[in-house]
Design a protein around this motif. Sequence first.
Motif, PDB file in Angstrom:
ATOM      1  N   VAL A   1      67.670  77.018  99.399  1.00  9.45           N
ATOM      2  CA  VAL A   1      66.818  77.854 100.257  1.00  9.45           C
ATOM      3  C   VAL A   1      65.677  77.078 100.907  1.00  9.45           C
ATOM      4  O   VAL A   1      65.173  77.509 101.948  1.00  9.45           O
ATOM      5  N   ARG A   2      65.279  75.944 100.332  1.00  2.97           N
ATOM      6  CA  ARG A   2      64.260  75.150 101.024  1.00  2.97           C
ATOM      7  C   ARG A   2      64.180  73.763 100.398  1.00  2.97           C
ATOM      8  O   ARG A   2      64.626  73.528  99.279  1.00  2.97           O
ATOM      9  N   VAL A   3      63.609  72.842 101.178  1.00  2.00           N
ATOM     10  CA  VAL A   3      63.348  71.484 100.731  1.00  2.00           C
ATOM     11  C   VAL A   3      61.866  71.217 100.912  1.00  2.00           C
ATOM     12  O   VAL A   3      61.316  71.472 101.994  1.00  2.00           O
TER      13      VAL A   3
ATOM     14  N   ARG B   1      70.096  82.342 110.032  1.00  3.49           N
ATOM     15  CA  ARG B   1      69.895  83.048 108.780  1.00  3.49           C
ATOM     16  C   ARG B   1      69.903  82.098 107.591  1.00  3.49           C
ATOM     17  O   ARG B   1      69.773  82.540 106.457  1.00  3.49           O
ATOM     18  N   SER B   2      70.074  80.823 107.848  1.00  4.28           N
ATOM     19  CA  SER B   2      70.032  79.839 106.773  1.00  4.28           C
ATOM     20  C   SER B   2      68.577  79.625 106.355  1.00  4.28           C
ATOM     21  O   SER B   2      67.773  79.091 107.125  1.00  4.28           O
ATOM     22  N   PRO B   3      68.206  80.028 105.147  1.00  2.30           N
ATOM     23  CA  PRO B   3      66.794  79.878 104.757  1.00  2.30           C
ATOM     24  C   PRO B   3      66.347  78.422 104.715  1.00  2.30           C
ATOM     25  O   PRO B   3      65.192  78.122 105.015  1.00  2.30           O
ATOM     26  N   ILE B   4      67.258  77.517 104.370  1.00  2.00           N
ATOM     27  CA  ILE B   4      66.834  76.124 104.278  1.00  2.00           C
ATOM     28  C   ILE B   4      66.560  75.544 105.660  1.00  2.00           C
ATOM     29  O   ILE B   4      65.620  74.773 105.856  1.00  2.00           O
TER      30      ILE B   4
ATOM     31  N   TYR C   1      62.633  74.010 109.912  1.00  2.00           N
ATOM     32  CA  TYR C   1      62.060  74.216 111.240  1.00  2.00           C
ATOM     33  C   TYR C   1      60.563  74.524 111.133  1.00  2.00           C
ATOM     34  O   TYR C   1      59.746  73.976 111.881  1.00  2.00           O
ATOM     35  N   GLU C   2      60.216  75.390 110.185  1.00  2.00           N
ATOM     36  CA  GLU C   2      58.801  75.712 109.986  1.00  2.00           C
ATOM     37  C   GLU C   2      58.014  74.502 109.502  1.00  2.00           C
ATOM     38  O   GLU C   2      56.800  74.401 109.739  1.00  2.00           O
ATOM     39  N   ASP C   3      58.723  73.563 108.860  1.00  2.00           N
ATOM     40  CA  ASP C   3      58.072  72.368 108.334  1.00  2.00           C
ATOM     41  C   ASP C   3      57.952  71.258 109.374  1.00  2.00           C
ATOM     42  O   ASP C   3      57.466  70.167 109.071  1.00  2.00           O
ATOM     43  N   GLY C   4      58.436  71.523 110.608  1.00  2.00           N
ATOM     44  CA  GLY C   4      58.239  70.551 111.672  1.00  2.00           C
ATOM     45  C   GLY C   4      59.470  69.888 112.209  1.00  2.00           C
ATOM     46  O   GLY C   4      59.377  69.006 113.079  1.00  2.00           O
TER      47      GLY C   4
END
Length: 625
Positions: free
Chosen positions: A156-158, A523-526, A531-534
Amino acid sequence: MSDVPALVVIGAGPRGTGLIERIAANAPELYEGRWLDIHLVDPYPPGGGRIWRHDQSPLLWMNSMAEDVTMFTDDTVQQEGPIRPGPALHTWAADVREGRIELTTDPGLRAEIEALGGQDFPSRRLQSVYLGWVYEQALAALPASITVHEHRGRAVRVTGPRGGRQRVWLEGRDAPLSADLVVLTIGHLDSEPDPEQVRLTEFADRHGLVHLPPDFTADSDLTALPAGEPVIVRGFGLAFIDLMVLLTEGRGGRYENGVYVPSGKEPVLHVGSRRGVPYHSKIGYGWQGDRPPLPRFLGPERIEELLNRSEPADFRRDVRPLVDKELGYAHYHRLFTAHAGRTAVGWTLFEEKYAAADPGSPELHALVSAAVPDPADRLDLEALDHPLDGVRHPSYDALQDGLRDYITADLDRRHDPAHSEDLAVFLGLLSVYGQLVRLGDTGDRWHGFFSYLASGPPGPRLHQLLALSRAGVVRFLGAGMTVEADEERGVFRAGSDTVPGECVEARALVEARLPEPSLERTRSPILQALYEDGAAATVTGLLCVDPGDGRILGRDGRPHPRRFALGPHTTARASGAFTRPRTGGPAFRQNDATARTALAFLRDVLCSDGDVRSGATDGDDRLSA
């Protein structure tokens, strides 16, 4: 915590499998027997992943012949790592039949393997078995010091700093996986609906209608489409073919001597699109003789020149003319060398003048007109792309006969080696795509044109489409399709430029296409988190990566030293899901470059003080190798 270096691969489908194969191939040279934990994360089984999983309808086929599908490199692949040959799909099936490969599978798939020939179109379930076998071979080829741990779950995230270890968070788990490097190989994406799809869904909800937005057809709930009722279908590509199969044979219909015998459970599909025609049939014969010497006008040197310009190359202005000239060269090389009786001059003279003429120039058109007497033997890419431009019919009934004639003619030509210049153009398209991946995002129009011309359905599917049309189960709408939501009548309404003034009404609308690979709406949370991380995205929504090794690019243009991505959601997307043997497959080259970069990083940066030998892993990991 383990002090063994860790690589997390997110996505266990063909790209993830291909990456592990390349790690196995390159490790003896680059990793020197050091220890490494590879964590493979996917909610679906390794090998096939989601799209090629075993758990789907046996009616769904690949759109490639068995002899055109391989997961193994050969000497046409331009890569730094070693070639590790292996069987293409049809050769693998022969090895299973003849006992050289031991395989346990269900009786239905075993029967398909027994009958499979090189020019057959396998089921996706059979491809799943092949991919699972390739995955097992890749694991077996890894050095004993490299261990793979499978995690059946969703990443879901890195998180983590650019200069330090990354943490990969899995759905439903409190503790993350620690990673020195992360590679995303997650394949096709779901996405949130765009504003038009939201509007249509809200309209359908208000009026008790059915609206199915873009989706993977195998995952769609088609039970809401009632028998005997009209359904408007927007999209005439491969997603439509799957839809057609599941709503006809999938509901009990059958074919007898080329005639469709309905079950009575089918809806009536009114299908149209921008072009108004199905994708061109897969070519039904193999190559004979010398191949055109490609690339000729759009090779590495020209791509380098485009990349080194002070301003970014404009695809329509700077690149597409070179693409067209390359495809023309492939076409005419084959025509002059294999069908010389249909030409008026010798190839040497024609090639010299063709090379000197500017793409799209009057001189080039005059040369082709003089050298190729029959217009049907000339390559007209615009006419291929827009076959119904200017075509008008007085009614939808009249259109049905006209489009059946068009599909029949396409089938005849694509299965006739007397027109093998079409296969040469296909090879030209593969060559072009292999070069264009270095330029990044070339736009949806080019990718759509490639798919329409080179990645169409098997010929038998178009024969089925003709039978369904004659049975009245499929009705053609034409080109320039429009869809309206009629609030007053509470129905969907579709029309087209091909039959002006006419329309079809229905209480159901299906968008027969895949979701766009948009990073902003995924819809891919990761990917959302990246994208939100830059992470940078193109205007069409693709994740920006370094074309050399797949490192994810930030909005500042810098490649992330510890994060990579491969696949159709990136600017380095390849031309298709799988590679034809002996066509140089850019996906192989990408996998190899990423594997080598990752291994060199792990060796030089993390293992410089000597071998790391602790083998501790998270307690709930399932050891795979």
